[in-house]
Design a protein around this motif. Sequence first.
Motif, PDB file in Angstrom:
ATOM      1  N   ALA A  18       0.843  -1.194   0.000  1.00 43.52           N
ATOM      2  CA  ALA A  18       0.000   0.000   0.000  1.00 43.52           C
ATOM      3  C   ALA A  18       0.883   1.251   0.000  1.00 43.52           C
ATOM      4  O   ALA A  18       1.819   1.347   0.780  1.00 43.52           O
ATOM      5  N   PRO A  19       0.607   2.189  -0.905  1.00 45.37           N
ATOM      6  CA  PRO A  19       1.403   3.411  -0.955  1.00 45.37           C
ATOM      7  C   PRO A  19       1.281   4.204   0.348  1.00 45.37           C
ATOM      8  O   PRO A  19       0.178   4.349   0.888  1.00 45.37           O
ATOM      9  N   GLU A  20       2.390   4.670   0.859  1.00 49.93           N
ATOM     10  CA  GLU A  20       2.379   5.476   2.071  1.00 49.93           C
ATOM     11  C   GLU A  20       3.572   6.427   2.059  1.00 49.93           C
ATOM     12  O   GLU A  20       4.558   6.187   1.362  1.00 49.93           O
ATOM     13  N   PRO A  21       3.484   7.510   2.831  1.00 46.48           N
ATOM     14  CA  PRO A  21       4.598   8.467   2.852  1.00 46.48           C
ATOM     15  C   PRO A  21       5.807   7.879   3.570  1.00 46.48           C
ATOM     16  O   PRO A  21       5.692   6.873   4.276  1.00 46.48           O
ATOM     17  N   GLU A  22       6.942   8.508   3.368  1.00 47.14           N
ATOM     18  CA  GLU A  22       8.137   8.121   4.103  1.00 47.14           C
ATOM     19  C   GLU A  22       8.724   9.380   4.736  1.00 47.14           C
ATOM     20  O   GLU A  22       8.485  10.497   4.248  1.00 47.14           O
ATOM     21  N   PRO A  23       9.461   9.236   5.806  1.00 49.44           N
ATOM     22  CA  PRO A  23      10.040  10.422   6.452  1.00 49.44           C
ATOM     23  C   PRO A  23      10.948  11.185   5.490  1.00 49.44           C
ATOM     24  O   PRO A  23      11.658  10.599   4.672  1.00 49.44           O
ATOM     25  N   ILE A  24      10.902  12.498   5.603  1.00 46.12           N
ATOM     26  CA  ILE A  24      11.799  13.350   4.820  1.00 46.12           C
ATOM     27  C   ILE A  24      13.133  13.400   5.538  1.00 46.12           C
ATOM     28  O   ILE A  24      13.181  13.571   6.758  1.00 46.12           O
ATOM     29  N   ASP A  25      14.211  13.238   4.796  1.00 47.91           N
ATOM     30  CA  ASP A  25      15.556  13.340   5.363  1.00 47.91           C
ATOM     31  C   ASP A  25      16.010  14.793   5.220  1.00 47.91           C
ATOM     32  O   ASP A  25      16.613  15.176   4.216  1.00 47.91           O
ATOM     33  N   TYR A  26      15.657  15.585   6.235  1.00 39.64           N
ATOM     34  CA  TYR A  26      15.957  17.023   6.196  1.00 39.64           C
ATOM     35  C   TYR A  26      17.462  17.244   6.139  1.00 39.64           C
ATOM     36  O   TYR A  26      18.217  16.631   6.875  1.00 39.64           O
ATOM     37  N   GLY A  27      17.863  18.102   5.217  1.00 40.75           N
ATOM     38  CA  GLY A  27      19.271  18.378   4.992  1.00 40.75           C
ATOM     39  C   GLY A  27      19.876  17.542   3.878  1.00 40.75           C
ATOM     40  O   GLY A  27      20.929  17.883   3.346  1.00 40.75           O
ATOM     41  N   SER A  28      19.208  16.443   3.500  1.00 41.44           N
ATOM     42  CA  SER A  28      19.710  15.577   2.429  1.00 41.44           C
ATOM     43  C   SER A  28      18.765  15.494   1.237  1.00 41.44           C
ATOM     44  O   SER A  28      19.215  15.529   0.091  1.00 41.44           O
ATOM     45  N   ASP A  29      17.460  15.348   1.492  1.00 43.14           N
ATOM     46  CA  ASP A  29      16.506  15.237   0.390  1.00 43.14           C
ATOM     47  C   ASP A  29      16.416  16.560  -0.373  1.00 43.14           C
ATOM     48  O   ASP A  29      16.584  17.634   0.196  1.00 43.14           O
ATOM     49  N   ILE A  30      16.128  16.437  -1.668  1.00 40.94           N
ATOM     50  CA  ILE A  30      16.043  17.589  -2.564  1.00 40.94           C
ATOM     51  C   ILE A  30      14.585  17.772  -2.999  1.00 40.94           C
ATOM     52  O   ILE A  30      13.897  16.805  -3.315  1.00 40.94           O
ATOM     53  N   THR A  49       2.319   8.479  -5.084  1.00 37.54           N
ATOM     54  CA  THR A  49       1.504   8.009  -6.199  1.00 37.54           C
ATOM     55  C   THR A  49       0.937   6.624  -5.908  1.00 37.54           C
ATOM     56  O   THR A  49       1.366   5.944  -4.971  1.00 37.54           O
ATOM     57  N   HIS A  50      -0.008   6.212  -6.734  1.00 42.40           N
ATOM     58  CA  HIS A  50      -0.589   4.874  -6.606  1.00 42.40           C
ATOM     59  C   HIS A  50       0.465   3.788  -6.827  1.00 42.40           C
ATOM     60  O   HIS A  50       0.298   2.658  -6.359  1.00 42.40           O
ATOM     61  N   LYS A  51       1.537   4.120  -7.519  1.00 44.86           N
ATOM     62  CA  LYS A  51       2.620   3.162  -7.764  1.00 44.86           C
ATOM     63  C   LYS A  51       3.720   3.281  -6.716  1.00 44.86           C
ATOM     64  O   LYS A  51       4.832   2.780  -6.909  1.00 44.86           O
ATOM     65  N   SER A  52       3.441   3.976  -5.607  1.00 49.64           N
ATOM     66  CA  SER A  52       4.352   4.159  -4.470  1.00 49.64           C
ATOM     67  C   SER A  52       5.568   5.029  -4.777  1.00 49.64           C
ATOM     68  O   SER A  52       6.543   5.009  -4.045  1.00 49.64           O
ATOM     69  N   ASN A  69       1.673  21.390 -12.646  1.00 50.28           N
ATOM     70  CA  ASN A  69       2.454  21.366 -13.882  1.00 50.28           C
ATOM     71  C   ASN A  69       3.046  20.020 -14.298  1.00 50.28           C
ATOM     72  O   ASN A  69       3.385  19.848 -15.460  1.00 50.28           O
ATOM     73  N   TYR A  70       3.199  19.072 -13.349  1.00 48.39           N
ATOM     74  CA  TYR A  70       3.987  17.890 -13.684  1.00 48.39           C
ATOM     75  C   TYR A  70       3.353  16.538 -13.383  1.00 48.39           C
ATOM     76  O   TYR A  70       3.946  15.509 -13.685  1.00 48.39           O
ATOM     77  N   ILE A  71       2.183  16.518 -12.776  1.00 45.02           N
ATOM     78  CA  ILE A  71       1.598  15.218 -12.441  1.00 45.02           C
ATOM     79  C   ILE A  71       0.085  15.278 -12.639  1.00 45.02           C
ATOM     80  O   ILE A  71      -0.550  16.302 -12.393  1.00 45.02           O
ATOM     81  N   ASN A  72      -0.457  14.178 -13.081  1.00 45.48           N
ATOM     82  CA  ASN A  72      -1.895  14.048 -13.278  1.00 45.48           C
ATOM     83  C   ASN A  72      -2.542  13.681 -11.943  1.00 45.48           C
ATOM     84  O   ASN A  72      -2.049  12.804 -11.233  1.00 45.48           O
ATOM     85  N   ASN A  73      -3.637  14.323 -11.595  1.00 43.93           N
ATOM     86  CA  ASN A  73      -4.327  14.035 -10.332  1.00 43.93           C
ATOM     87  C   ASN A  73      -4.674  12.559 -10.180  1.00 43.93           C
ATOM     88  O   ASN A  73      -4.711  12.045  -9.063  1.00 43.93           O
ATOM     89  N   ASP A  74      -4.934  11.873 -11.285  1.00 42.10           N
ATOM     90  CA  ASP A  74      -5.286  10.452 -11.231  1.00 42.10           C
ATOM     91  C   ASP A  74      -4.125   9.584 -10.734  1.00 42.10           C
ATOM     92  O   ASP A  74      -4.339   8.464 -10.275  1.00 42.10           O
ATOM     93  N   GLU A  75      -2.891  10.088 -10.853  1.00 43.02           N
ATOM     94  CA  GLU A  75      -1.717   9.341 -10.403  1.00 43.02           C
ATOM     95  C   GLU A  75      -1.497   9.454  -8.897  1.00 43.02           C
ATOM     96  O   GLU A  75      -0.784   8.647  -8.313  1.00 43.02           O
ATOM     97  N   ILE A  76      -2.097  10.458  -8.270  1.00 49.62           N
ATOM     98  CA  ILE A  76      -1.818  10.762  -6.865  1.00 49.62           C
ATOM     99  C   ILE A  76      -2.649   9.888  -5.937  1.00 49.62           C
ATOM    100  O   ILE A  76      -3.876   9.868  -6.012  1.00 49.62           O
TER     101      ILE A  76
END
Length: 145
Positions: A18-30, A49-52, A69-76
Motif C-alpha cells: 500500500a502506498p504510504e509516505p516516508e520520512p523526509i531526510d531534512y538536509g539531504s533530500d532535494i 503516487t498509486h505506484k508508491s 504542472n507535472y503530475i496528473n491528479n489520477d496518479e496521486i
Amino acid sequence: MKKLLLIFPVVLLLTSCAPEPEPIDYGSDICEFCKMNITDNKYGAEVVTHKSKIFKFDSIECLFRFKKNYINNDEIHSEWVSDFSQPGKLIDLKKAFFLKSDIHRSPMGMNVLAVESEEVLNEIKNKDGGNELTYNEVFELANEE
C-alpha cells in the motif's frame, strides 16, 4: 493448516504494498520542484503516487506547483505536509488547517503553515495573527503568477 501458511505470505505481500509516505531526510533530500535542499522540518511536503513513487518538497507551494504542472491528479494516491506544531510529522494535506502569516517564514516565501487541528491553528493565529486558508485557496495562491 498448510493452506493457511500458504495464504499468509500472499496477504502480507498485498498489505505491505500500500502506498504510504516516508520520512523526509531534512538536509539531504532535494525538493522535486525547486531542486533546493529540504531543510526546514516545519514546512516539508510529499506526494505519494498509486505506484508508491514519492515526490518530496521543501514547502506546500512547491508541492502545489508541481501538482499543477507535472503530475496528473489520477496518479496521486495521497498528499502530505509537515505539521508546523510538530516539526517533521507528516499529516494528510487534504485534512490540514492552513494559516498564512508573515511572522512564520516558509522556505519559498509564501509563508503558509499547516497544522493537524483547528485548535492548534487558532492558538497560533491568536498569538501571531494571520489569515486562515482552505486547501483550494492555498493551491490558488501557490500558482498565482
